[in-house]
Design a protein around this motif. Structure first.
Motif, mmCIF file in Angstrom:
data_model
loop_
_atom_site.group_PDB
_atom_site.id
_atom_site.type_symbol
_atom_site.label_atom_id
_atom_site.label_comp_id
_atom_site.label_asym_id
_atom_site.label_seq_id
_atom_site.Cartn_x
_atom_site.Cartn_y
_atom_site.Cartn_z
ATOM 1 N N GLY A 39 0.816 -1.209 0.000
ATOM 2 C CA GLY A 39 0.000 0.000 0.000
ATOM 3 C C GLY A 39 0.852 1.261 0.000
ATOM 4 O O GLY A 39 0.587 2.212 -0.753
ATOM 5 N N HIS A 40 1.874 1.285 0.835
ATOM 6 C CA HIS A 40 2.748 2.457 0.901
ATOM 7 C C HIS A 40 3.560 2.613 -0.387
ATOM 8 O O HIS A 40 3.785 3.737 -0.856
ATOM 9 N N ILE A 41 4.001 1.492 -0.944
ATOM 10 C CA ILE A 41 4.754 1.547 -2.204
ATOM 11 C C ILE A 41 3.872 2.086 -3.324
ATOM 12 O O ILE A 41 4.270 2.959 -4.096
ATOM 13 N N ALA A 42 2.656 1.554 -3.423
ATOM 14 C CA ALA A 42 1.727 2.004 -4.468
ATOM 15 C C ALA A 42 1.417 3.483 -4.319
ATOM 16 O O ALA A 42 1.300 4.218 -5.313
ATOM 17 N N ALA A 43 1.281 3.949 -3.074
ATOM 18 C CA ALA A 43 1.020 5.372 -2.833
ATOM 19 C C ALA A 43 2.207 6.223 -3.289
ATOM 20 O O ALA A 43 2.032 7.277 -3.910
ATOM 21 N N SER A 44 3.416 5.747 -3.001
ATOM 22 C CA SER A 44 4.612 6.510 -3.383
ATOM 23 C C SER A 44 4.780 6.595 -4.890
ATOM 24 O O SER A 44 5.437 7.510 -5.397
ATOM 25 N N GLN A 45 4.174 5.643 -5.612
ATOM 26 C CA GLN A 45 4.292 5.624 -7.069
ATOM 27 C C GLN A 45 2.980 6.035 -7.751
ATOM 28 O O GLN A 45 2.805 5.828 -8.951
ATOM 29 N N ASN A 46 2.080 6.577 -6.942
ATOM 30 C CA ASN A 46 0.853 7.209 -7.452
ATOM 31 C C ASN A 46 -0.117 6.258 -8.143
ATOM 32 O O ASN A 46 -0.804 6.662 -9.093
ATOM 33 N N TYR A 47 -0.211 5.021 -7.669
ATOM 34 C CA TYR A 47 -1.261 4.169 -8.229
ATOM 35 C C TYR A 47 -2.144 3.512 -7.164
ATOM 36 O O TYR A 47 -3.008 2.712 -7.478
ATOM 37 N N LEU A 48 -1.970 3.869 -5.895
ATOM 38 C CA LEU A 48 -2.868 3.376 -4.862
ATOM 39 C C LEU A 48 -4.207 4.098 -4.960
ATOM 40 O O LEU A 48 -4.263 5.298 -5.240
#
Length: 369
Positions: A239-248
């Motif tokens: 979840g945090h990774i996806a947020a950092s890469q703008n796809y969460l």
């Protein structure tokens, strides 16, 4: 193509940039990205012996990759050496990455055939048309024992230009159900939807979603995210990774300010993916899951997305929206040797035959009684 096996985590970590470039140029999906696979390994198989295959062209550029690992476990009751994909149900799907699937399949199979350290090669949840099928076909052409097992059919919805056009394709009974369920939920109080893509309160929102899931049937079955530390860590980190890469894209449905349903989703490559969904069964009468999905589809169409991938198994609530599905299979390749052929026969002939006979005996016994 030059094939090299990566067995050390630090060497795998060093591949991140060119690995993701290969993903984006070929089978662009969040589930194939380096950080997703790395997080899966760190949480579900931290002590695994990696066997990640990489293929490079004459200039040294990465043109193919296949994340695998080696294990020892029982296969059909026999201890066997397995090479398996770095995947489980939380991976959604897995595949071989390749610019040229046929060439990569042949090269990777030649490397695996020369490696005598495995009895069974098992590749899980390969989508129809996936590159791993080329490796399977190369093994089959070489005379290796092979077999497949259909694991799931994931519904997929192509999104039109407007929500009204989407509803036009639905039958009148389904449309009336949508209206009825929404009215029922709105009679309970004020209904709102929150979308979270990151921010300082992301962890709090993730835990809110996980808590809702535990109040569903998954909590009763002991399969909720919060009931397993590895699963909880995996979805938190992803979840945090996806947020950092703008796809969460977390969606929470709220009734009078209380979160009662959620989608743990990704918006990636113009597609909305839903790895995890759930609702608080205390509010089942208002069908919060259905109401939230309708809101998400409206949002997705408004953003100009081209599709919605439901992922996972084919279920009635998914097929209400779309009859189109993507089949996934497990691919099995066995060592071309006495033991490998015996394992293949056990998996695809002996055990199914025995189960059929036992079923028939049970039916005949019931009739005799």
């Amino acid at each position: 193509m030059t094939v090299k096996e990566v067995s050390v985590r630090s060497d795998f970590m060093a591949l991140k940039g060119e690995w993701n470039a290969l993903v984006e140029a070929t089978s662009d999906s969040p589930f194939y990205r380096h950080e997703f696979i790395r997080t899966w390994i760190d949480n579900f198989a931290p002590g695994a012996k990696l066997s990640i295959l990489t293929g490079r062209n004459k200039t040294g550029r990465l043109v193919a990759a296949f994340p695998l690992m080696k294990t020892r476990s029982f296969v059909c009751g026999f201890p066997a050496r397995q090479t398996v994909s770095t995947a489980n149900p939380h991976s959604c799907r897995s595949d071989m990455l390749a610019e040229n699937g046929i060439a990569a399949g042949k090269s990777f199979f030649a490397h695996l055939a020369a490696d005598k350290s495995w009895d069974v090669l098992k590749i899980m949840d390969v989508p129809a048309g996936g590159n791993a099928w080329h490796l399977y076909k190369a093994a089959e052409a070489a005379g290796f024992p092979v077999g497949t097992w259909e694991s799931q059919r994931s519904p997929y919805l192509e999104l039109p230009s407007s929500y009204e056009k989407l509803l036009e394709g639905m039958n009148s009974h389904f449309r009336s159900n949508l209206r009825r369920h929404r009215r029922r939920l709105e009679k309970m109080g004020t209904v709102t939807v929150e979308r979270v893509t990151g921010g300082t309160n992301l962890q709090e929102r993730l835990e809110e979603c996980f808590a809702i899931e535990q109040k569903s049937w998954k909590g009763l079955n002991g399969t909720a995210i919060l009931q397993d530390t590895k699963t909880h860590a995996f979805y938190t980190q992803v979840g945090h990774i996806a947020a950092s890469q703008n796809y969460l894209s977390l969606f929470l449905l709220k009734l009078n300010g209380q979160s009662i349903a959620f989608h743990y989703g990704f918006i990636y490559g113009g597609i909305y993916y839903m790895p995890k969904v759930g609702y608080d069964e205390a509010f089942e009468a208002g069908s919060p899951g259905l109401v939230l999905l309708e809101e998400i589809l409206k949002d997705s169409i408004g953003r100009g997305l081209k599709g919605c991938d439901f992922l996972g198994m084919d279920m009635p609530w998914k097929r209400d929206w779309s009859k189109q599905v993507c089949r996934h299979d497990w691919l099995f390749i066995y060592r071309d040797a006495i033991f490998g052929r015996a394992l293949r026969e056990a998996k695809f002939n002996w055990i199914p035959t025995a189960k059929h006979l036992l079923h028939q005996l049970g039916m005949n016994h019931g009739k005799a009684i």
